[in-house]
Write an enzyme that holds these catalytic residues in place. Structure first.
Site, PDB file in Angstrom:
ATOM      1  N   ASN A  45       0.786  -1.270   0.142  1.00 53.95           N
ATOM      2  CA  ASN A  45       0.125   0.120   0.069  1.00 53.95           C
ATOM      3  C   ASN A  45       0.962   1.189  -0.030  1.00 53.95           C
ATOM      4  O   ASN A  45       1.996   0.934   0.546  1.00 53.95           O
ATOM      5  CB  ASN A  45      -1.008   0.131   1.179  1.00 53.95           C
ATOM      6  N   GLU A  47       0.238   5.295   0.699  1.00 51.92           N
ATOM      7  CA  GLU A  47      -0.623   6.208   1.428  1.00 51.92           C
ATOM      8  C   GLU A  47      -0.158   7.478   0.726  1.00 51.92           C
ATOM      9  O   GLU A  47       0.980   7.879   0.207  1.00 51.92           O
ATOM     10  CB  GLU A  47      -0.694   6.142   2.899  1.00 51.92           C
ATOM     11  N   CYS A  56      -3.951   0.442  -2.524  1.00 56.16           N
ATOM     12  CA  CYS A  56      -3.793  -0.650  -1.827  1.00 56.16           C
ATOM     13  C   CYS A  56      -2.647  -1.701  -2.695  1.00 56.16           C
ATOM     14  O   CYS A  56      -2.566  -1.404  -3.833  1.00 56.16           O
ATOM     15  CB  CYS A  56      -5.112  -1.612  -2.102  1.00 56.16           C
ATOM     16  N   GLU A  58      -2.571  -4.744  -3.186  1.00 56.44           N
ATOM     17  CA  GLU A  58      -3.112  -5.539  -4.281  1.00 56.44           C
ATOM     18  C   GLU A  58      -3.064  -4.946  -5.711  1.00 56.44           C
ATOM     19  O   GLU A  58      -2.700  -5.667  -6.807  1.00 56.44           O
ATOM     20  CB  GLU A  58      -4.260  -6.151  -3.969  1.00 56.44           C
ATOM     21  N   CYS A  87      -9.731  -5.647   0.068  1.00 58.48           N
ATOM     22  CA  CYS A  87     -10.968  -4.843  -0.078  1.00 58.48           C
ATOM     23  C   CYS A  87     -11.881  -5.049  -1.283  1.00 58.48           C
ATOM     24  O   CYS A  87     -11.384  -5.515  -2.118  1.00 58.48           O
ATOM     25  CB  CYS A  87     -10.715  -3.436   0.276  1.00 58.48           C
ATOM     26  N   CYS A  90     -10.037  -3.702  -4.481  1.00 60.60           N
ATOM     27  CA  CYS A  90      -9.354  -4.598  -5.177  1.00 60.60           C
ATOM     28  C   CYS A  90      -9.910  -5.818  -5.573  1.00 60.60           C
ATOM     29  O   CYS A  90      -9.194  -6.542  -6.493  1.00 60.60           O
ATOM     30  CB  CYS A  90      -8.402  -5.058  -3.883  1.00 60.60           C
TER      31      CYS A  90
HETATM   32  N1  THU Z   1      -5.188  -1.656   2.206  1.00 60.55           N
HETATM   33  C1  THU Z   1      -4.651  -2.456   1.345  1.00 60.55           C
HETATM   34  O1  THU Z   1      -3.530  -2.195   0.932  1.00 60.55           O
HETATM   35  N2  THU Z   1      -5.360  -3.650   0.676  1.00 60.55           N
HETATM   36  C2  THU Z   1      -6.539  -3.633   1.161  1.00 60.55           C
HETATM   37  O2  THU Z   1      -7.052  -4.799   0.543  1.00 60.55           O
HETATM   38  C3  THU Z   1      -7.325  -3.030   2.154  1.00 60.55           C
HETATM   39  C4  THU Z   1      -6.562  -1.896   2.602  1.00 60.55           C
HETATM   40  C5  THU Z   1      -4.457  -0.317   2.705  1.00 60.55           C
HETATM   41  C6  THU Z   1      -4.967   0.984   2.313  1.00 60.55           C
HETATM   42  C7  THU Z   1      -4.666   1.743   3.351  1.00 60.55           C
HETATM   43  O3  THU Z   1      -3.285   2.048   3.363  1.00 60.55           O
HETATM   44  C8  THU Z   1      -4.333   1.013   4.631  1.00 60.55           C
HETATM   45  O4  THU Z   1      -4.658  -0.672   4.332  1.00 60.55           O
HETATM   46  C9  THU Z   1      -5.867   1.048   5.612  1.00 60.55           C
HETATM   47  O5  THU Z   1      -6.873   1.146   4.996  1.00 60.55           O
END
Ligand code: THU
Length: 131
Positions: A45, A47, A56, A58, A87, A90
């Site tokens: 991920n 941010e 994300c 994935e 999520c 994704c």
């Molecule tokens: N996140 C992912 O990388 N993958 C997911 O499937 C769900 C959430 C990340 C996004 C964000 O940086 C952190 O997790 C919290 O939501």
């Protein structure tokens, strides 16, 4: 070309997770996928101070694979604290590259425990555009 094992994919997800850029949520995510050619691509991920721009792990891995010309993903390992599942966004994004790929969810604190599901079960009634 030989395919990496499930354990190798899980290990790659755990390793890349340490590169996660998550200064806001502190929730580190590592993803490792294997394509039909046996190549492994990874992502974390990433941010952003403008929170909605966060990407994300994935999707980073899937974009990296697609940009390298790979169009079919066989399996994705996702490593988080707690073993979270991908999520909804994704799930749909991954479905573009094989709606029934294997998803391995690993708890980084208990890496021997890997939950395995098909994307077809995680995302039923997948959206597709008709030709
Ligand atoms: N996140 C992912 O990388 N993958 C997911 O499937 C769900 C959430 C990340 C996004 C964000 O940086 C952190 O997790 C919290 O939501």
């Amino acid at each position: 070309m030989s395919q990496p094992s499930k354990d190798e994919l899980v290990q790659a997800a755990l390793e890349v997770r340490s590169n996660a850029y998550a200064p806001y949520s502190k929730f580190l995510v590592g993803a490792a996928l294997v394509t039909e050619y046996g190549t492994v691509f990874t992502g974390t991920n990433v941010e952003n101070a403008s929170y909605g721009l966060t990407i994300c792990a994935e999707r980073v891995a899937a974009c990296t694979a697609a940009a390298a010309g790979h169009r079919k993903i066989l399996a994705v390992a996702v490593a988080t604290s707690g073993g979270a599942s991908p999520c909804g966004a994704c799930r749909q994004f991954l479905a573009e590259f094989n709606g029934s790929m294997d998803i391995y969810m690993v708890d980084a604190d208990r890496p021997q425990q890997v939950k395995e599901m098909s994307l077809a079960d995680l995302l039923p009634e997948q959206f597709e555009l008709e030709d």
